[in-house]
Design a protein around this motif. Structure first.
Motif, PDB file in Angstrom:
ATOM      1  N   VAL A  37      -8.899  -7.217   2.506  1.00 47.05           N
ATOM      2  CA  VAL A  37      -8.750  -8.561   1.933  1.00 47.05           C
ATOM      3  C   VAL A  37      -8.773  -8.495   0.403  1.00 47.05           C
ATOM      4  CG1 VAL A  37      -9.866 -10.818   1.729  1.00 47.05           C
ATOM      5  CG2 VAL A  37      -9.628  -9.742   3.963  1.00 47.05           C
ATOM      6  N   ALA A  38      -9.618  -7.643  -0.161  1.00 47.99           N
ATOM      7  CA  ALA A  38      -9.628  -7.477  -1.620  1.00 47.99           C
ATOM      8  C   ALA A  38      -8.287  -6.928  -2.100  1.00 47.99           C
ATOM      9  CB  ALA A  38     -10.763  -6.543  -2.029  1.00 47.99           C
ATOM     10  N   GLY A  39      -7.702  -5.995  -1.364  1.00 46.61           N
ATOM     11  CA  GLY A  39      -6.390  -5.464  -1.724  1.00 46.61           C
ATOM     12  C   GLY A  39      -5.305  -6.519  -1.652  1.00 46.61           C
ATOM     13  N   ILE A  40      -5.390  -7.403  -0.661  1.00 46.35           N
ATOM     14  CA  ILE A  40      -4.408  -8.486  -0.542  1.00 46.35           C
ATOM     15  C   ILE A  40      -4.524  -9.442  -1.713  1.00 46.35           C
ATOM     16  CG2 ILE A  40      -3.773 -10.502   0.839  1.00 46.35           C
ATOM     17  CD1 ILE A  40      -4.517  -8.844   3.320  1.00 46.35           C
ATOM     18  N   VAL A  41      -5.750  -9.776  -2.093  1.00 49.23           N
ATOM     19  CA  VAL A  41      -5.958 -10.704  -3.221  1.00 49.23           C
ATOM     20  C   VAL A  41      -5.451 -10.083  -4.518  1.00 49.23           C
ATOM     21  CG1 VAL A  41      -7.730 -11.833  -4.618  1.00 49.23           C
ATOM     22  CG2 VAL A  41      -7.855 -11.916  -2.128  1.00 49.23           C
ATOM     23  N   ILE A  42      -5.766  -8.827  -4.749  1.00 44.72           N
ATOM     24  CA  ILE A  42      -5.288  -8.164  -5.966  1.00 44.72           C
ATOM     25  C   ILE A  42      -3.765  -8.035  -5.941  1.00 44.72           C
ATOM     26  CG2 ILE A  42      -5.319  -5.974  -7.223  1.00 44.72           C
ATOM     27  CD1 ILE A  42      -8.280  -5.752  -6.449  1.00 44.72           C
ATOM     28  N   GLY A  43      -3.202  -7.739  -4.775  1.00 42.10           N
ATOM     29  CA  GLY A  43      -1.754  -7.651  -4.647  1.00 42.10           C
ATOM     30  C   GLY A  43      -1.073  -8.990  -4.868  1.00 42.10           C
ATOM     31  N   GLN A  44      -1.743 -10.076  -4.504  1.00 40.09           N
ATOM     32  CA  GLN A  44      -1.181 -11.408  -4.726  1.00 40.09           C
ATOM     33  C   GLN A  44      -1.130 -11.748  -6.211  1.00 40.09           C
ATOM     34  OE1 GLN A  44       0.036 -13.240  -2.230  1.00 40.09           O
ATOM     35  NE2 GLN A  44       0.717 -14.789  -3.669  1.00 40.09           N
ATOM     36  N   LEU A  45      -2.054 -11.211  -6.993  1.00 41.20           N
ATOM     37  CA  LEU A  45      -2.080 -11.466  -8.426  1.00 41.20           C
ATOM     38  C   LEU A  45      -1.006 -10.667  -9.167  1.00 41.20           C
ATOM     39  CD1 LEU A  45      -5.935 -11.426  -9.009  1.00 41.20           C
ATOM     40  CD2 LEU A  45      -4.443 -13.419  -8.855  1.00 41.20           C
ATOM     41  N   SER A  46      -0.456  -9.662  -8.517  1.00 35.79           N
ATOM     42  CA  SER A  46       0.551  -8.800  -9.134  1.00 35.79           C
ATOM     43  C   SER A  46       1.911  -9.500  -9.139  1.00 35.79           C
ATOM     44  CB  SER A  46       0.645  -7.491  -8.347  1.00 35.79           C
ATOM     45  OG  SER A  46       1.712  -6.722  -8.796  1.00 35.79           O
ATOM     46  N   SER A  47       2.779  -9.068 -10.052  1.00 42.06           N
ATOM     47  CA  SER A  47       4.123  -9.648 -10.114  1.00 42.06           C
ATOM     48  C   SER A  47       5.009  -9.110  -8.994  1.00 42.06           C
ATOM     49  CB  SER A  47       4.758  -9.345 -11.472  1.00 42.06           C
ATOM     50  OG  SER A  47       4.841  -7.947 -11.660  1.00 42.06           O
ATOM     51  N   SER A  48       4.710  -7.915  -8.503  1.00 40.73           N
ATOM     52  CA  SER A  48       5.465  -7.353  -7.388  1.00 40.73           C
ATOM     53  C   SER A  48       4.611  -7.451  -6.131  1.00 40.73           C
ATOM     54  CB  SER A  48       5.847  -5.927  -7.755  1.00 40.73           C
ATOM     55  OG  SER A  48       5.561  -5.025  -6.802  1.00 40.73           O
ATOM     56  N   ASN A  49       5.228  -7.415  -4.978  1.00 39.85           N
ATOM     57  CA  ASN A  49       4.450  -7.655  -3.765  1.00 39.85           C
ATOM     58  C   ASN A  49       4.452  -6.476  -2.796  1.00 39.85           C
ATOM     59  OD1 ASN A  49       7.119  -8.166  -3.440  1.00 39.85           O
ATOM     60  ND2 ASN A  49       6.890  -9.993  -2.211  1.00 39.85           N
ATOM     61  N   GLY A  50       4.712  -5.281  -3.263  1.00 43.25           N
ATOM     62  CA  GLY A  50       4.678  -4.104  -2.397  1.00 43.25           C
ATOM     63  C   GLY A  50       3.277  -3.754  -1.942  1.00 43.25           C
ATOM     64  N   GLY A  51       2.315  -3.792  -2.851  1.00 45.56           N
ATOM     65  CA  GLY A  51       0.933  -3.486  -2.509  1.00 45.56           C
ATOM     66  C   GLY A  51       0.338  -4.514  -1.570  1.00 45.56           C
ATOM     67  N   ARG A  52       0.672  -5.776  -1.795  1.00 46.23           N
ATOM     68  CA  ARG A  52       0.183  -6.835  -0.915  1.00 46.23           C
ATOM     69  C   ARG A  52       0.741  -6.660   0.490  1.00 46.23           C
ATOM     70  NH1 ARG A  52       2.928 -12.257  -1.414  1.00 46.23           N
ATOM     71  NH2 ARG A  52       4.391 -10.948  -0.325  1.00 46.23           N
ATOM     72  N   ASN A  53       2.026  -6.347   0.582  1.00 49.76           N
ATOM     73  CA  ASN A  53       2.638  -6.160   1.897  1.00 49.76           C
ATOM     74  C   ASN A  53       2.050  -4.953   2.620  1.00 49.76           C
ATOM     75  OD1 ASN A  53       4.235  -8.362   1.393  1.00 49.76           O
ATOM     76  ND2 ASN A  53       6.010  -7.174   0.787  1.00 49.76           N
ATOM     77  N   PHE A  54       1.760  -3.888   1.882  1.00 51.82           N
ATOM     78  CA  PHE A  54       1.140  -2.709   2.485  1.00 51.82           C
ATOM     79  C   PHE A  54      -0.242  -3.053   3.037  1.00 51.82           C
ATOM     80  CE2 PHE A  54      -1.402   1.246   1.924  1.00 51.82           C
ATOM     81  CZ  PHE A  54      -0.815   1.959   2.959  1.00 51.82           C
ATOM     82  N   CYS A  55      -1.018  -3.807   2.266  1.00 53.12           N
ATOM     83  CA  CYS A  55      -2.346  -4.211   2.733  1.00 53.12           C
ATOM     84  C   CYS A  55      -2.238  -5.146   3.939  1.00 53.12           C
ATOM     85  CB  CYS A  55      -3.119  -4.890   1.610  1.00 53.12           C
ATOM     86  SG  CYS A  55      -3.723  -3.751   0.364  1.00 53.12           S
ATOM     87  N   LEU A  56      -1.215  -5.982   3.986  1.00 54.22           N
ATOM     88  CA  LEU A  56      -1.027  -6.853   5.144  1.00 54.22           C
ATOM     89  C   LEU A  56      -0.711  -6.048   6.403  1.00 54.22           C
ATOM     90  CD1 LEU A  56       0.946  -9.842   3.594  1.00 54.22           C
ATOM     91  CD2 LEU A  56      -1.349  -9.893   4.542  1.00 54.22           C
ATOM     92  N   ILE A  57       0.058  -4.974   6.258  1.00 55.52           N
ATOM     93  CA  ILE A  57       0.362  -4.112   7.399  1.00 55.52           C
ATOM     94  C   ILE A  57      -0.907  -3.415   7.889  1.00 55.52           C
ATOM     95  CG2 ILE A  57       1.596  -2.012   8.089  1.00 55.52           C
ATOM     96  CD1 ILE A  57       3.883  -2.980   6.266  1.00 55.52           C
ATOM     97  N   VAL A  58      -1.728  -2.932   6.951  1.00 57.84           N
ATOM     98  CA  VAL A  58      -2.991  -2.293   7.338  1.00 57.84           C
ATOM     99  C   VAL A  58      -3.898  -3.317   8.014  1.00 57.84           C
ATOM    100  CG1 VAL A  58      -5.039  -1.098   6.477  1.00 57.84           C
ATOM    101  CG2 VAL A  58      -2.803  -0.547   5.535  1.00 57.84           C
ATOM    102  N   LEU A  59      -3.920  -4.547   7.520  1.00 54.63           N
ATOM    103  CA  LEU A  59      -4.702  -5.615   8.136  1.00 54.63           C
ATOM    104  C   LEU A  59      -4.212  -5.887   9.549  1.00 54.63           C
ATOM    105  CD1 LEU A  59      -6.850  -7.914   7.814  1.00 54.63           C
ATOM    106  CD2 LEU A  59      -4.951  -9.354   7.096  1.00 54.63           C
ATOM    107  N   LEU A  60      -2.911  -5.881   9.752  1.00 55.88           N
ATOM    108  CA  LEU A  60      -2.360  -6.111  11.081  1.00 55.88           C
ATOM    109  C   LEU A  60      -2.788  -5.012  12.053  1.00 55.88           C
ATOM    110  CD1 LEU A  60      -0.401  -7.810  12.842  1.00 55.88           C
ATOM    111  CD2 LEU A  60       1.374  -6.211  12.144  1.00 55.88           C
ATOM    112  N   ILE A  61      -2.747  -3.765  11.597  1.00 53.92           N
ATOM    113  CA  ILE A  61      -3.171  -2.645  12.441  1.00 53.92           C
ATOM    114  C   ILE A  61      -4.639  -2.799  12.826  1.00 53.92           C
ATOM    115  CG2 ILE A  61      -3.577  -0.155  12.481  1.00 53.92           C
ATOM    116  CD1 ILE A  61      -1.106   0.095  10.634  1.00 53.92           C
ATOM    117  N   ALA A  62      -5.487  -3.105  11.853  1.00 50.37           N
ATOM    118  CA  ALA A  62      -6.921  -3.256  12.123  1.00 50.37           C
ATOM    119  C   ALA A  62      -7.190  -4.448  13.037  1.00 50.37           C
ATOM    120  CB  ALA A  62      -7.694  -3.399  10.817  1.00 50.37           C
TER     121      ALA A  62
END
Length: 73
Positions: A37-62
């Motif tokens: 969730v911290a990775g998703i929040v930090i990724g949301q603050l970024s101008s690009s959304n690759g990191g956020r999407n990666f964290c969302l995939i990891v969240l989905l797996i978990a």
């Protein structure tokens, strides 16, 4: 810069999530969820959304693993 931090947080949580796929180690996903969730929040603050999407995939797996194990196993 925040995108790179989000990807690194996603990789850290993926290192926790992968062994948690083994039966009776599903409790490790509960430790990974706040990190994801911290990775998703930090990724949301970024101008690009690759990191956020990666964290969302990891969240989905978990989340799927926790659902299949009943939340504990």
């Amino acid at each position: 810069m925040l995108n790179i931090v989000s990807i690194l947080i996603g990789l850290l949580s993926l290192i926790i999530v992968i062994p948690s796929q083994i039966p009776l180690l599903g409790w490790g996903n509960w430790f990974a969820l706040p990190i994801i969730v911290a990775g998703i929040v930090i990724g949301q603050l970024s101008s690009s959304n690759g990191g956020r999407n990666f964290c969302l995939i990891v969240l989905l797996i978990a989340a799927v693993r926790l659902t299949l194990g009943g939340g504990i196993f």
